[in-house]
Scaffold this motif. Sequence first.
Motif, PDB file in Angstrom:
ATOM      1  N   ARG A   1      57.426  18.735  22.529  1.00 24.16           N
ATOM      2  CA  ARG A   1      57.885  19.142  21.202  1.00 24.16           C
ATOM      3  C   ARG A   1      59.152  19.983  21.303  1.00 24.16           C
ATOM      4  NH1 ARG A   1      52.760  21.559  18.082  1.00 24.16           N
ATOM      5  NH2 ARG A   1      53.591  23.429  19.015  1.00 24.16           N
TER       6      ARG A   1
ATOM      7  N   GLY B   1      62.789  18.778  20.087  1.00 21.80           N
ATOM      8  CA  GLY B   1      63.431  19.568  19.035  1.00 21.80           C
ATOM      9  C   GLY B   1      64.861  19.915  19.405  1.00 21.80           C
TER      10      GLY B   1
ATOM     11  N   LEU C   1      67.000  16.720  19.228  1.00 21.10           N
ATOM     12  CA  LEU C   1      67.304  16.355  17.840  1.00 21.10           C
ATOM     13  C   LEU C   1      68.351  17.290  17.257  1.00 21.10           C
ATOM     14  CD1 LEU C   1      63.660  15.627  16.642  1.00 21.10           C
ATOM     15  CD2 LEU C   1      65.504  13.953  16.719  1.00 21.10           C
ATOM     16  N   ASP C   2      68.253  18.534  17.642  1.00 18.48           N
ATOM     17  CA  ASP C   2      69.161  19.555  17.128  1.00 18.48           C
ATOM     18  C   ASP C   2      70.561  19.389  17.691  1.00 18.48           C
ATOM     19  OD1 ASP C   2      68.995  21.516  15.307  1.00 18.48           O
ATOM     20  OD2 ASP C   2      68.580  23.132  16.712  1.00 18.48           O
TER      21      ASP C   2
ATOM     22  N   GLN D   1      55.394  14.014  17.843  1.00 20.51           N
ATOM     23  CA  GLN D   1      55.151  15.007  16.797  1.00 20.51           C
ATOM     24  C   GLN D   1      56.479  15.584  16.296  1.00 20.51           C
ATOM     25  OE1 GLN D   1      52.661  18.926  17.084  1.00 20.51           O
ATOM     26  NE2 GLN D   1      51.252  17.216  17.239  1.00 20.51           N
ATOM     27  N   ALA D   2      57.390  15.842  17.215  1.00 24.68           N
ATOM     28  CA  ALA D   2      58.691  16.393  16.812  1.00 24.68           C
ATOM     29  C   ALA D   2      59.495  15.381  15.994  1.00 24.68           C
ATOM     30  CB  ALA D   2      59.483  16.801  18.052  1.00 24.68           C
ATOM     31  N   VAL D   3      59.381  14.125  16.363  1.00 26.43           N
ATOM     32  CA  VAL D   3      60.144  13.086  15.662  1.00 26.43           C
ATOM     33  C   VAL D   3      59.586  12.835  14.268  1.00 26.43           C
ATOM     34  CG1 VAL D   3      60.596  10.601  15.665  1.00 26.43           C
ATOM     35  CG2 VAL D   3      61.063  11.951  17.711  1.00 26.43           C
ATOM     36  N   THR D   4      58.257  12.843  14.151  1.00 28.19           N
ATOM     37  CA  THR D   4      57.637  12.490  12.868  1.00 28.19           C
ATOM     38  C   THR D   4      57.322  13.711  12.003  1.00 28.19           C
ATOM     39  OG1 THR D   4      55.406  12.589  13.778  1.00 28.19           O
ATOM     40  CG2 THR D   4      56.544  10.464  13.892  1.00 28.19           C
ATOM     41  N   GLY D   5      57.176  14.864  12.623  1.00 29.35           N
ATOM     42  CA  GLY D   5      56.762  16.054  11.887  1.00 29.35           C
ATOM     43  C   GLY D   5      55.277  16.072  11.587  1.00 29.35           C
ATOM     44  N   SER D   6      54.555  15.086  12.065  1.00 30.38           N
ATOM     45  CA  SER D   6      53.124  14.978  11.757  1.00 30.38           C
ATOM     46  C   SER D   6      52.266  15.305  12.981  1.00 30.38           C
ATOM     47  CB  SER D   6      52.791  13.551  11.318  1.00 30.38           C
ATOM     48  OG  SER D   6      53.505  13.236  10.147  1.00 30.38           O
ATOM     49  N   GLU D   7      51.045  15.736  12.713  1.00 26.99           N
ATOM     50  CA  GLU D   7      50.092  15.921  13.805  1.00 26.99           C
ATOM     51  C   GLU D   7      49.744  14.549  14.360  1.00 26.99           C
ATOM     52  OE1 GLU D   7      46.587  18.062  12.846  1.00 26.99           O
ATOM     53  OE2 GLU D   7      47.660  19.880  12.299  1.00 26.99           O
TER      54      GLU D   7
ATOM     55  N   SER E   1      46.912  12.121  13.612  1.00 24.21           N
ATOM     56  CA  SER E   1      45.585  12.691  13.856  1.00 24.21           C
ATOM     57  C   SER E   1      44.580  12.270  12.799  1.00 24.21           C
ATOM     58  CB  SER E   1      45.659  14.219  13.874  1.00 24.21           C
ATOM     59  OG  SER E   1      46.472  14.634  14.919  1.00 24.21           O
ATOM     60  N   ALA E   2      45.040  12.093  11.595  1.00 23.85           N
ATOM     61  CA  ALA E   2      44.134  11.733  10.504  1.00 23.85           C
ATOM     62  C   ALA E   2      43.468  10.388  10.768  1.00 23.85           C
ATOM     63  CB  ALA E   2      44.892  11.688   9.191  1.00 23.85           C
TER      64      ALA E   2
ATOM     65  N   TRP F   1      60.774  22.779  16.334  1.00 26.68           N
ATOM     66  CA  TRP F   1      60.818  21.519  17.066  1.00 26.68           C
ATOM     67  C   TRP F   1      60.822  20.298  16.151  1.00 26.68           C
ATOM     68  CZ3 TRP F   1      56.489  19.319  15.250  1.00 26.68           C
ATOM     69  CH2 TRP F   1      55.426  20.150  14.904  1.00 26.68           C
ATOM     70  N   CYS F   2      60.685  20.496  14.881  1.00 28.60           N
ATOM     71  CA  CYS F   2      60.429  19.374  13.966  1.00 28.60           C
ATOM     72  C   CYS F   2      61.735  18.730  13.477  1.00 28.60           C
ATOM     73  CB  CYS F   2      59.613  19.903  12.784  1.00 28.60           C
ATOM     74  SG  CYS F   2      59.566  18.799  11.376  1.00 28.60           S
TER      75      CYS F   2
ATOM     76  N   ARG G   1      49.161  19.522   7.541  1.00 25.04           N
ATOM     77  CA  ARG G   1      48.943  18.652   8.704  1.00 25.04           C
ATOM     78  C   ARG G   1      50.217  17.958   9.163  1.00 25.04           C
ATOM     79  NH1 ARG G   1      43.779  17.895  10.008  1.00 25.04           N
ATOM     80  NH2 ARG G   1      44.337  16.064  11.225  1.00 25.04           N
ATOM     81  N   GLY G   2      51.220  18.004   8.335  1.00 21.59           N
ATOM     82  CA  GLY G   2      52.507  17.420   8.708  1.00 21.59           C
ATOM     83  C   GLY G   2      53.606  18.293   8.144  1.00 21.59           C
ATOM     84  N   ILE G   3      54.723  18.324   8.824  1.00 22.68           N
ATOM     85  CA  ILE G   3      55.847  19.126   8.338  1.00 22.68           C
ATOM     86  C   ILE G   3      57.120  18.280   8.359  1.00 22.68           C
ATOM     87  CG2 ILE G   3      54.975  21.428   8.873  1.00 22.68           C
ATOM     88  CD1 ILE G   3      56.349  21.272  11.546  1.00 22.68           C
TER      89      ILE G   3
END
Lengths: 202, 107
Positions: free
Chosen positions: A76, A80, A83-84, A154-160, A184-185, B31-32, B73-75
């Motif tokens: 992550r 990050g 991407l930055d 996770q860093a690319v999608t922003g999702s768990e 995760s869902a 990191w997002c 759960r998501g950001i």
Amino acid sequence: MFVYSKDLSQYILNPFCIMLDDIDEIPEGGALLYQGSRYMLLPPAALVDFQKSMEDKLGTEAVSQALYSSALRQGRYFTGKVLDELSLEPDDAVRYMAALARGMGWGRIEITSLDISSLTLELEAFHSAFAEEYGKAKDPVCSFIRGFFAGVWQAVTGSEVEGLEMHCRAVEGPSPCIFVFAGSADRKKLRVSISQVKVEED
Amino acid sequence: MGSLALFNEDSFEDEVLKSEVPVLVDFWAEWCGPCKVIAPIIEQISIEYEGRLKVGKLNVDESPQVASKFGIRGIPTLLLFRQGKPVEQIIGAVPKAQIVAKLNSHL
């Protein structure tokens, strides 16, 4: 800070040589720097021996979780930064991180499927350093790679997301290790075959 | 420069839940990737809605309990609070027009 300025396609084709160009030793010696961060060369035997020692004391599941969690944070964090600082598109960021892993000798990571809208990513790792060094195992052993790319995703999608190692060379014998990452869902609903992720109907 | 606030677990109750004006909270992390996309939009909104809406960011790694309490759960996730209660939720790096339309329906 990332100082990468070379063409991405060249980097992906030959990450090791390009990385070597960017590795420096500090003037007084004793520390290697790559893109501003300290690195050290370590044979996989050292990590795998540590992994096995911990498994003897704590059990394979606990060690797998610990490796996964710490690698996820690393994945992550570095994604990050990528991407930055490199302004890559999300799929290129995943390709960059796969090339980085290859350049560091973890294995040749190939992206077999990537779909941001469904949060699914599938990878194959050829010559996983962890699996090849571990020898025969009952359960998948590439928890570090699995966690690292869960962090990347996770860093690319922003999702768990959750990562699964569906096929491990240490368990199944000579073949690439196969990883699937999904939201995760959907974890409990995932029914995964080697080449595709299917979400079960409720 | 707008009036973008930085919220955390210590300040959240006073600055968000007890706020007399509506509050837009951007749940994010360093990191997002999608959070970086939406960050300039949030900054613009903080300027354009100054006086009518308090706008701020909450780092989910530094304030995990707040994120957990509101089921993040998501950001990025944007939550609009009115009188201490979340009344709107926007998930992901959506276009500014979509955010503004949802905000305006509550202001």
